[in-house]
Design a protein around this motif. Structure first.
Motif, PDB file in Angstrom:
ATOM      1  N   GLY A  51     -27.569  -5.720  32.925  1.00  0.00           N
ATOM      2  CA  GLY A  51     -28.854  -6.399  33.059  1.00  0.00           C
ATOM      3  C   GLY A  51     -29.224  -6.672  34.501  1.00  0.00           C
ATOM      4  N   SER A  52     -28.650  -7.700  35.092  1.00  0.00           N
ATOM      5  CA  SER A  52     -28.913  -8.032  36.487  1.00  0.00           C
ATOM      6  C   SER A  52     -27.627  -8.515  37.137  1.00  0.00           C
ATOM      7  N   LEU A  53     -27.644  -8.574  38.453  1.00  0.00           N
ATOM      8  CA  LEU A  53     -26.455  -8.948  39.209  1.00  0.00           C
ATOM      9  C   LEU A  53     -26.787 -10.050  40.200  1.00  0.00           C
ATOM     10  N   SER A  54     -25.819 -10.922  40.422  1.00  0.00           N
ATOM     11  CA  SER A  54     -25.900 -11.883  41.515  1.00  0.00           C
ATOM     12  C   SER A  54     -25.147 -11.281  42.701  1.00  0.00           C
ATOM     13  N   VAL A  55     -25.831 -11.148  43.818  1.00  0.00           N
ATOM     14  CA  VAL A  55     -25.259 -10.476  44.986  1.00  0.00           C
ATOM     15  C   VAL A  55     -25.176 -11.458  46.144  1.00  0.00           C
ATOM     16  N   GLY A  56     -23.990 -11.556  46.722  1.00  0.00           N
ATOM     17  CA  GLY A  56     -23.776 -12.439  47.845  1.00  0.00           C
ATOM     18  C   GLY A  56     -24.062 -11.764  49.180  1.00  0.00           C
ATOM     19  N   SER A 106     -20.919  -1.230  34.337  1.00  0.00           N
ATOM     20  CA  SER A 106     -20.383  -2.167  33.346  1.00  0.00           C
ATOM     21  C   SER A 106     -19.659  -3.288  34.072  1.00  0.00           C
ATOM     22  N   GLY A 107     -19.296  -4.307  33.290  1.00  0.00           N
ATOM     23  CA  GLY A 107     -18.531  -5.426  33.844  1.00  0.00           C
ATOM     24  C   GLY A 107     -17.265  -5.629  33.037  1.00  0.00           C
ATOM     25  N   TRP A 108     -16.654  -6.789  33.211  1.00  0.00           N
ATOM     26  CA  TRP A 108     -15.421  -7.124  32.508  1.00  0.00           C
ATOM     27  C   TRP A 108     -15.597  -8.429  31.745  1.00  0.00           C
ATOM     28  N   ARG A 109     -15.017  -8.487  30.576  1.00  0.00           N
ATOM     29  CA  ARG A 109     -15.026  -9.742  29.820  1.00  0.00           C
ATOM     30  C   ARG A 109     -14.232 -10.784  30.583  1.00  0.00           C
ATOM     31  N   GLN A 110     -14.609 -12.015  30.423  1.00  0.00           N
ATOM     32  CA  GLN A 110     -13.954 -13.143  31.076  1.00  0.00           C
ATOM     33  C   GLN A 110     -14.045 -13.071  32.601  1.00  0.00           C
ATOM     34  N   ASP A 111     -14.961 -12.257  33.084  1.00  0.00           N
ATOM     35  CA  ASP A 111     -15.226 -12.228  34.517  1.00  0.00           C
ATOM     36  C   ASP A 111     -16.473 -13.073  34.771  1.00  0.00           C
ATOM     37  N   SER A 112     -16.541 -13.675  35.910  1.00  0.00           N
ATOM     38  CA  SER A 112     -17.666 -14.561  36.224  1.00  0.00           C
ATOM     39  C   SER A 112     -18.855 -13.817  36.811  1.00  0.00           C
ATOM     40  N   GLY A 113     -18.909 -12.514  36.631  1.00  0.00           N
ATOM     41  CA  GLY A 113     -20.015 -11.725  37.160  1.00  0.00           C
ATOM     42  C   GLY A 113     -19.853 -11.370  38.613  1.00  0.00           C
ATOM     43  N   GLN A 114     -18.652 -11.533  39.148  1.00  0.00           N
ATOM     44  CA  GLN A 114     -18.411 -11.253  40.565  1.00  0.00           C
ATOM     45  C   GLN A 114     -18.099  -9.783  40.844  1.00  0.00           C
ATOM     46  N   HIS A 115     -17.930  -8.986  39.786  1.00  0.00           N
ATOM     47  CA  HIS A 115     -17.506  -7.601  39.974  1.00  0.00           C
ATOM     48  C   HIS A 115     -18.349  -6.655  39.121  1.00  0.00           C
ATOM     49  N   LEU A 116     -18.495  -5.430  39.617  1.00  0.00           N
ATOM     50  CA  LEU A 116     -19.236  -4.387  38.910  1.00  0.00           C
ATOM     51  C   LEU A 116     -18.394  -3.120  38.929  1.00  0.00           C
ATOM     52  N   GLN A 162     -20.945 -19.076  47.267  1.00  0.00           N
ATOM     53  CA  GLN A 162     -21.857 -18.379  48.173  1.00  0.00           C
ATOM     54  C   GLN A 162     -23.274 -18.376  47.615  1.00  0.00           C
ATOM     55  N   GLN A 163     -24.242 -18.349  48.504  1.00  0.00           N
ATOM     56  CA  GLN A 163     -25.632 -18.198  48.090  1.00  0.00           C
ATOM     57  C   GLN A 163     -25.856 -16.753  47.663  1.00  0.00           C
ATOM     58  N   THR A 164     -26.518 -16.543  46.529  1.00  0.00           N
ATOM     59  CA  THR A 164     -26.722 -15.197  46.001  1.00  0.00           C
ATOM     60  C   THR A 164     -28.192 -14.941  45.713  1.00  0.00           C
ATOM     61  N   TRP A 165     -28.510 -13.684  45.523  1.00  0.00           N
ATOM     62  CA  TRP A 165     -29.829 -13.285  45.071  1.00  0.00           C
ATOM     63  C   TRP A 165     -29.661 -12.323  43.895  1.00  0.00           C
ATOM     64  N   THR A 166     -30.710 -12.077  43.142  1.00  0.00           N
ATOM     65  CA  THR A 166     -30.616 -11.292  41.904  1.00  0.00           C
ATOM     66  C   THR A 166     -31.107  -9.867  42.115  1.00  0.00           C
ATOM     67  N   ALA A 167     -30.290  -8.914  41.656  1.00  0.00           N
ATOM     68  CA  ALA A 167     -30.648  -7.497  41.736  1.00  0.00           C
ATOM     69  C   ALA A 167     -30.651  -6.899  40.335  1.00  0.00           C
TER      70      ALA A 167
END
Length: 231
Positions: A201-206, A96-106, A166-171
């Motif tokens: 769903g998916s993640l951006s990974v640095g 899961s993630g957190w509301r108001q998070d920019s997708g930087q954490h899991l 940072q440059q990221t890729w999708t997982a």
């Protein structure tokens, strides 16, 4: 133990009195404390290991000293006597993630669905996508106690994914492995592939993600992820 001492009677009869006095002096000079009894050093009693606060709580057992009956407690890195390390067959994994998070954490949540307690040692081995290399490392986020979880109890680990810019890729999936009592153990064991939840769903990974140690206190994981200054 106190030392029992004998006192000598001083006679007032010439040489006999002097001989008695000399004998008394010799006896006293051979004493160990000149009238002071030695203090015995006691054996310190065993004390329980600290137990983390927060919800959910975890249970486990540890020996409370060198002898006698073991009393329930848990200690960081020490494990729980008679409680096995958790493995794939013990746990249900959710993400899961957190509301108001920019997708930087899991957030990784492990729930014990068996009828016996098990221990999640150290931190999880996490790899994203089809990576076959070494798992990424852990931040210094050791909890107060090892994460021993009973039936239906949970433990948590947080993942930092990328820094802004940072440059990221999708997982869309990741793999998870578990350690034993020894730090960095079981790296050669094949990890379990896990699909990310529909919520994530998916993640951006640095280029340099990291994971926290397992913790039964969700708030402690969140505090480290968002307030440690390492994000």
């Amino acid at each position: 133990m106190r030392t029992v001492r004998k006192s000598w009677t001083t006679y007032t009869l010439g040489v006999a009195a002097m001989a008695a006095l000399l004998l008394s002096t010799a006896c006293d000079s051979g004493g160990t404390d000149n009238g002071k009894s030695p203090t015995a050093s006691g054996t310190p009693g065993a004390t329980g290991s600290p137990t983390p606060s927060g919800t959910p709580s975890a249970s486990g057992t540890d020996p409370a000293g060198g002898g006698g009956t073991a009393s329930p407690s848990r200690s960081q890195g020490g494990g729980s006597t008679g409680v096995a390390a958790c493995n794939d067959n013990d746990l249900a994994i959710d993400t899961s993630g957190w509301r108001q998070d920019s997708g930087q954490h899991l957030l990784i949540t492990a729930t014990n669905f068996t009828d016996k307690a098990c221990t999640l040692y150290h931190y999880p081995y996490v790899r994203f996508g089809t990576e076959i290399g070494a798992p990424f490392g852990a931040a210094e986020s050791k909890p107060q106690a090892v994460a021993t979880i009973g039936p239906k109890e949970k433990a948590y680990a947080g993942v930092f994914l990328f820094k802004a810019g940072q440059q990221t890729w999708t997982a869309t999936s990741f793999s998870l492995g578990y350690q034993d009592r020894a730090l960095n153990s079981n790296k050669d064991v094949a990890p379990l592939d896990i699909r990310l939840s529909d919520e994530v769903g998916s993640l951006s990974v640095g280029p340099s993600p990291w994971v926290t140690y397992w913790n039964t206190d969700l708030r402690a994981v969140e505090d480290f992820l968002f307030r440690s200054g390492k994000s």
